[in-house]
Design a protein around this motif. Structure first.
Motif, mmCIF file in Angstrom:
data_model
loop_
_atom_site.group_PDB
_atom_site.id
_atom_site.type_symbol
_atom_site.label_atom_id
_atom_site.label_comp_id
_atom_site.label_asym_id
_atom_site.label_seq_id
_atom_site.Cartn_x
_atom_site.Cartn_y
_atom_site.Cartn_z
ATOM 1 N N ILE A 240 0.827 -1.200 0.000
ATOM 2 C CA ILE A 240 0.000 0.000 0.000
ATOM 3 C C ILE A 240 0.866 1.256 0.000
ATOM 4 O O ILE A 240 0.586 2.224 -0.702
ATOM 5 C CB ILE A 240 -0.944 -0.003 1.225
ATOM 6 C CG1 ILE A 240 -1.934 -1.179 1.130
ATOM 7 C CG2 ILE A 240 -1.714 1.317 1.323
ATOM 8 C CD1 ILE A 240 -2.801 -1.351 2.355
ATOM 9 N N SER A 241 1.927 1.242 0.804
ATOM 10 C CA SER A 241 2.822 2.388 0.864
ATOM 11 C C SER A 241 3.433 2.672 -0.503
ATOM 12 O O SER A 241 3.514 3.826 -0.936
ATOM 13 C CB SER A 241 3.933 2.137 1.896
ATOM 14 O OG SER A 241 4.831 3.209 1.937
ATOM 15 N N GLY B 263 2.030 5.860 -7.103
ATOM 16 C CA GLY B 263 0.826 6.105 -7.892
ATOM 17 C C GLY B 263 0.204 7.462 -7.622
ATOM 18 O O GLY B 263 0.397 8.429 -8.368
ATOM 19 N N ILE B 264 -0.543 7.568 -6.536
ATOM 20 C CA ILE B 264 -1.295 8.794 -6.240
ATOM 21 C C ILE B 264 -0.379 9.992 -6.068
ATOM 22 O O ILE B 264 -0.637 11.077 -6.598
ATOM 23 C CB ILE B 264 -2.151 8.587 -4.968
ATOM 24 C CG1 ILE B 264 -3.179 7.475 -5.201
ATOM 25 C CG2 ILE B 264 -2.851 9.879 -4.567
ATOM 26 C CD1 ILE B 264 -4.007 7.129 -3.996
ATOM 27 N N ALA C 281 -5.180 26.263 -4.927
ATOM 28 C CA ALA C 281 -5.233 24.860 -5.363
ATOM 29 C C ALA C 281 -3.867 24.198 -5.188
ATOM 30 O O ALA C 281 -3.767 23.048 -4.723
ATOM 31 C CB ALA C 281 -5.684 24.777 -6.819
ATOM 32 N N GLY C 282 -2.803 24.929 -5.526
ATOM 33 C CA GLY C 282 -1.458 24.381 -5.353
ATOM 34 C C GLY C 282 -1.130 24.126 -3.895
ATOM 35 O O GLY C 282 -0.515 23.102 -3.556
ATOM 36 N N SER C 283 -1.552 25.033 -3.018
ATOM 37 C CA SER C 283 -1.313 24.856 -1.580
ATOM 38 C C SER C 283 -2.056 23.635 -1.055
ATOM 39 O O SER C 283 -1.530 22.878 -0.226
ATOM 40 C CB SER C 283 -1.757 26.104 -0.808
ATOM 41 O OG SER C 283 -0.988 27.226 -1.174
ATOM 42 N N ASN C 284 -3.278 23.421 -1.540
ATOM 43 C CA ASN C 284 -4.048 22.248 -1.117
ATOM 44 C C ASN C 284 -3.374 20.957 -1.571
ATOM 45 O O ASN C 284 -3.339 19.960 -0.832
ATOM 46 C CB ASN C 284 -5.472 22.323 -1.671
ATOM 47 C CG ASN C 284 -6.336 23.328 -0.941
ATOM 48 O OD1 ASN C 284 -6.109 23.599 0.245
ATOM 49 N ND2 ASN C 284 -7.315 23.887 -1.622
ATOM 50 N N ILE C 285 -2.833 20.951 -2.781
ATOM 51 C CA ILE C 285 -2.145 19.761 -3.278
ATOM 52 C C ILE C 285 -0.891 19.491 -2.443
ATOM 53 O O ILE C 285 -0.598 18.344 -2.097
ATOM 54 C CB ILE C 285 -1.783 19.924 -4.766
ATOM 55 C CG1 ILE C 285 -3.061 19.878 -5.613
ATOM 56 C CG2 ILE C 285 -0.816 18.828 -5.214
ATOM 57 C CD1 ILE C 285 -2.833 20.109 -7.082
ATOM 58 N N LEU D 104 -0.039 12.445 2.519
ATOM 59 C CA LEU D 104 0.277 11.145 1.913
ATOM 60 C C LEU D 104 1.648 10.658 2.371
ATOM 61 O O LEU D 104 1.838 9.468 2.644
ATOM 62 C CB LEU D 104 0.252 11.251 0.391
ATOM 63 C CG LEU D 104 -1.092 11.069 -0.313
ATOM 64 C CD1 LEU D 104 -0.944 11.323 -1.798
ATOM 65 C CD2 LEU D 104 -1.654 9.677 -0.060
ATOM 66 N N HIS D 105 2.597 11.592 2.443
ATOM 67 C CA HIS D 105 3.938 11.220 2.912
ATOM 68 C C HIS D 105 3.877 10.666 4.328
ATOM 69 O O HIS D 105 4.505 9.637 4.631
ATOM 70 C CB HIS D 105 4.859 12.434 2.856
ATOM 71 C CG HIS D 105 6.187 12.208 3.502
ATOM 72 N ND1 HIS D 105 7.168 11.398 2.949
ATOM 73 C CD2 HIS D 105 6.702 12.654 4.682
ATOM 74 C CE1 HIS D 105 8.213 11.367 3.749
ATOM 75 N NE2 HIS D 105 7.959 12.122 4.808
ATOM 76 N N ASN D 106 3.121 11.339 5.202
ATOM 77 C CA ASN D 106 2.994 10.866 6.584
ATOM 78 C C ASN D 106 2.380 9.477 6.639
ATOM 79 O O ASN D 106 2.801 8.621 7.428
ATOM 80 C CB ASN D 106 2.154 11.844 7.403
ATOM 81 C CG ASN D 106 2.837 13.178 7.614
ATOM 82 O OD1 ASN D 106 4.040 13.297 7.372
ATOM 83 N ND2 ASN D 106 2.097 14.165 8.050
#
Length: 396
Positions: free
Chosen positions: A198-199, A205-206, A236-240, A247-249
């Protein structure tokens, strides 16, 4: 990056006002803890900046992404939260989702969204460290007296989120029958394989897709003409970027790539950095290793044991500083995790969360032929792992 809702000069001018406001609310209604958490801009993490009744500075080091923790959930949903008995109303397995509860030992709280310019930019948290049926009346009285504002912020007090109560009879029954050692080994091995899969999928992927979108937004930024359009692209860039950090965490907690590429010590430091931001405790590493890599099974199980020990110290010890010592000598790996907080009864610990942490640590130690000792008392808790570095086989 989008313009801040709270410029530095505005924050400096409002500091005294906000500090006075939380102190007034705390004193007037007899709360044990009151705090205002704010975000620097839309999509940014929340920090508990102003507080009254705190037991220390630990809560100020907590960083909450939108949707995480009390403040993060309130900001993302725009709705108030109310719990009058945390132990009855929150599934114990979800306690770690509310780091302020551990940092300040809260048992009852009301969290209200704060708006500025029509956007949710913060949260007002009022809480008790005890449970009392009269707390609801206190929260209602506070809401009525605030009358929709605190300082220059609009207080949202309608549309409370509904949470299903998790009561004892709804929890699955626990079996007393022991699980065979071979079966536990197989289960732990399968869990590690699934964590790794999963990691890897999240990272390869995502995360990569999001990086591609982020790059496209940066290219688009230079093509648009109006300031409003550029502001929307920046938001939008800040949200990404926030989602990528999240995701990293997640990938680090599942199976840090550092564990496979750099080894046990590097992976543990990486995880500790996340715990520091989430729970506010300072984690200090000590000691030296004469070699960076060990057998894979040893690295995996030692990492999981220490990860759990550090997490427990962050969540339950109420200690502002946690010491992690790592060294090797004479063919043995020595690791200790210690805090100076409140201890617990090792023989009969109070079960919070899933209740599987300590047994799971001991089982993992057995898998690699290691010795795990836990000492706890009034001066704090120390978890010590001593493992043979030349062990063969095992569960990776």
């Amino acid at each position: 990056m989008a313009a801040s809702n709270f410029p530095e000069d505005t924050l400096a001018g409002a500091c005294a006002e906000y500090t006075q406001a939380v102190s007034k609310v705390c004193e007037r209604y007899g709360f044990d803890f009151v705090a205002i958490g704010l975000t620097a801009f839309v999509g940014a993490p929340l920090k508990w900046i102003y507080s009254a009744g705190a037991t220390g500075e630990r809560h100020k080091r907590i960083v909450l992404a939108p949707g995480h923790g009390i403040g993060g959930i309130v900001i993302k949903s725009g709705k108030p939260m109310l719990f009058t008995d945390i132990d009855e109303e929150i599934d114990p397995q979800e306690y770690s989702s509310y780091p302020i509860v551990f940092a300040e030992d809260l048992r009852s709280f009301c969290a209200l969204p704060l708006k500025k310019g029509g956007r949710v930019v913060g949260s007002l948290l009022a809480a008790f460290r005890s449970v009392d049926e009269n707390h609801v009346d206190v929260y209602r009285r506070m809401i009525d007296d605030l009358d929709g504002t605190i300082c220059d912020l609009e207080v949202v007090s309608e549309g409370f989120m509904n949470f299903e109560k998790i009561v004892e009879e709804k929890r699955p029954a626990k079996s007393d029958a022991p699980i065979p050692h071979s079966e536990i080994t197989r289960i732990i091995g399968a869990q590690e394989d699934e964590r790794k899969r999963i990691s890897r999928e999240l990272h390869d992927g995502i995360a990569q897709e999001l990086w591609s979108v982020s790059f496209s937004l940066k290219r688009l930024h230079g093509m648009v003409g109006s300031e409003q359009e550029r502001t929307i692209i920046d938001e939008a860039g800040s949200n990404i970027e926030r989602i990528l950090d999240e995701l990293h965490n997640i990938t680090v907690e599942l199976r840090p790539s550092a564990l496979d590429h750099l080894g046990f010590a590097s992976a543990l430091r990486s995880q500790a950095a996340i715990f520091e931001k989430t729970y506010g405790a300072e984690i200090v590493f000590e000691g030296d290793l004469t070699t960076e890599r060990f057998p894979q099974a040893l690295e995996t199980q030692a990492y999981r044991i220490c990860q759990e020990a550090i997490l427990n110290a962050c969540k339950y010890s109420d200690s502002d500083k946690i010491h992690v010592s790592i060294e090797n000598a004479g063919g043995w790996l020595h690791v200790s995790v210690s805090d100076s907080g409140r201890g617990f009864n090792v023989d009969s610990p109070e079960i919070r969360g899933s209740g599987c942490g300590l047994p799971g640590m001991r089982e993992r130690a057995n898998l690699i032929g290691a010795t795990l000792s836990i000492e706890s008392g009034g001066s704090g808790t120390t978890v010590t792992l001593v493992a043979p570095m030349g062990m063969d086989g095992g569960v990776a």
